[in-house]
Design a protein around this motif. Structure first.
Motif, PDB file in Angstrom:
ATOM      1  N   ARG A 127      74.244  25.791  56.526  1.00  0.00           N
ATOM      2  CA  ARG A 127      74.620  27.205  56.578  1.00  0.00           C
ATOM      3  C   ARG A 127      73.450  28.100  56.188  1.00  0.00           C
ATOM      4  O   ARG A 127      73.167  29.106  56.858  1.00  0.00           O
ATOM      5  CB  ARG A 127      75.802  27.482  55.650  1.00  0.00           C
ATOM      6  N   TYR A 128      72.765  27.737  55.107  1.00  0.00           N
ATOM      7  CA  TYR A 128      71.625  28.546  54.673  1.00  0.00           C
ATOM      8  C   TYR A 128      70.527  28.555  55.737  1.00  0.00           C
ATOM      9  O   TYR A 128      69.853  29.574  55.948  1.00  0.00           O
ATOM     10  CB  TYR A 128      71.051  28.011  53.357  1.00  0.00           C
ATOM     11  N   GLU A 166      71.693  30.779  58.671  1.00  0.00           N
ATOM     12  CA  GLU A 166      71.661  32.191  58.271  1.00  0.00           C
ATOM     13  C   GLU A 166      70.254  32.655  57.903  1.00  0.00           C
ATOM     14  O   GLU A 166      70.047  33.832  57.602  1.00  0.00           O
ATOM     15  CB  GLU A 166      72.599  32.403  57.084  1.00  0.00           C
ATOM     16  N   GLU A 167      69.287  31.713  57.908  1.00  0.00           N
ATOM     17  CA  GLU A 167      67.896  32.021  57.575  1.00  0.00           C
ATOM     18  C   GLU A 167      67.786  32.713  56.216  1.00  0.00           C
ATOM     19  O   GLU A 167      67.079  33.718  56.060  1.00  0.00           O
ATOM     20  CB  GLU A 167      67.240  32.868  58.671  1.00  0.00           C
ATOM     21  N   ARG A 168      68.470  32.149  55.241  1.00  0.00           N
ATOM     22  CA  ARG A 168      68.409  32.704  53.898  1.00  0.00           C
ATOM     23  C   ARG A 168      67.040  32.446  53.285  1.00  0.00           C
ATOM     24  O   ARG A 168      66.316  31.537  53.678  1.00  0.00           O
ATOM     25  CB  ARG A 168      69.503  32.079  53.011  1.00  0.00           C
ATOM     26  N   ALA A 169      66.673  33.236  52.297  1.00  0.00           N
ATOM     27  CA  ALA A 169      65.371  33.099  51.652  1.00  0.00           C
ATOM     28  C   ALA A 169      65.328  31.907  50.704  1.00  0.00           C
ATOM     29  O   ALA A 169      64.270  31.538  50.216  1.00  0.00           O
ATOM     30  CB  ALA A 169      65.022  34.374  50.888  1.00  0.00           C
ATOM     31  N   ARG A 217      67.222  27.836  49.759  1.00  0.00           N
ATOM     32  CA  ARG A 217      67.996  26.718  50.283  1.00  0.00           C
ATOM     33  C   ARG A 217      68.192  25.691  49.185  1.00  0.00           C
ATOM     34  O   ARG A 217      67.637  25.831  48.094  1.00  0.00           O
ATOM     35  CB  ARG A 217      67.318  26.091  51.499  1.00  0.00           C
ATOM     36  N   THR A 235      63.474  28.789  46.408  1.00  0.00           N
ATOM     37  CA  THR A 235      63.101  29.708  47.476  1.00  0.00           C
ATOM     38  C   THR A 235      62.249  28.985  48.510  1.00  0.00           C
ATOM     39  O   THR A 235      61.583  28.002  48.205  1.00  0.00           O
ATOM     40  CB  THR A 235      62.305  30.893  46.912  1.00  0.00           C
TER      41      THR A 235
END
Length: 244
Positions: free
Chosen positions: A68-69, A72-75, A77, A89
């Motif tokens: 999911r991270y 969603e290309e989260r900063a 993981r 990060t």
């Protein structure tokens, strides 16, 4: 914690519990530890999670969070480190993250990094063997690596004088952000080389294999792993890494 902070939660799901535990842990936390904690809370009657909980289910939930991270290309993981999981990060954000830390994390010296690479690829290994490969004395470097718990004693060799053997530690994996030694390039191939075969073929072949892997590709990989791990370790608590 203010009870009002949870007022918007519509029930607590297992993946949220797992996410909270990994986030709050000060080190990488394993699936077994996650399972134990969840079962303890359930036994105390404080568990509102209705889902089935097994180690396999927890592992699947961790993988779902990782996916999911990424999607969603989260900063940040969830990284697998030394058999456990922790938040960190992404290395792509290093230029910005480094600006909020006044003190730069200490780096391994070239001598320490080269020695550590040799140990990582040919463990367990004696000081004399390391010196034979590197061509220099390593007493001081070995002591420094021992003090920083990146290596440890691994018994004694069945050779005259019973020399001390060394191998890497769990702290080594955490320092470089590795899930296991298998993530080192060509690790399986190099560790398959037995000393008997080396003696039959000559030490030149052994030294060529180890030096090539440890000083070139392997050494480069350790340097990159150190840089990446330094960035990932700068989490919400601002904890950096200590090196030799």
């Amino acid at each position: 914690m203010n009870p009002s902070e949870t007022s918007n939660l519509k029930g607590i799901r297992l993946e949220q519990v797992i996410e909270a535990l990994i986030f709050a842990a000060t080190r990488a936390i394993s699936v077994k530890e996650l399972f134990k904690i969840i079962q303890e809370v359930r036994a105390e009657g404080s568990d509102s999670v209705q889902e089935e909980v097994t180690e396999e289910v927890i592992m699947a939930k961790v993988k779902e969070l990782q996916t999911r991270y990424d999607i969603e290309e989260r900063a940040f993981r969830i990284y697998e480190v030394n058999g456990g999981y922790r938040f960190g990060t992404r290395v792509e954000f290093a230029p910005w993250i480094e600006k909020i830390f006044e003190e730069k994390p200490a780096k391994l010296s070239p001598a320490a990094l080269e020695t550590l690479a040799v140990i990582a690829y040919r463990q367990p290994i004696s000081r004399a063997e390391i010196e034979s490969i590197r061509g220099v004395a390593v007493d001081g470097v070995i002591q420094s690596l021992l003090e920083r718990k990146l290596i440890k004693g691994a018994g004694r060799a069945a050779l005259p004088g019973r020399p001390q053997l060394y191998r890497t530690t769990d702290e080594f994996l955490e320092f470089f952000g590795l899930a296991s030694l298998d993530e080192l390039p060509d690790a399986h191939e190099l560790r398959r080389v037995e000393k008997q075969g080396v003696e039959e073929q000559g030490t030149d072949l052994f030294e060529k294999n180890v030096v090539s892997c440890a000083d070139d590709e392997g050494l480069t990989n350790l340097r990159e792993s150190q840089q990446n791990a330094d960035v990932r370790s700068k989490n919400e608590n601002g904890r950096g890494r200590e090196s030799a």
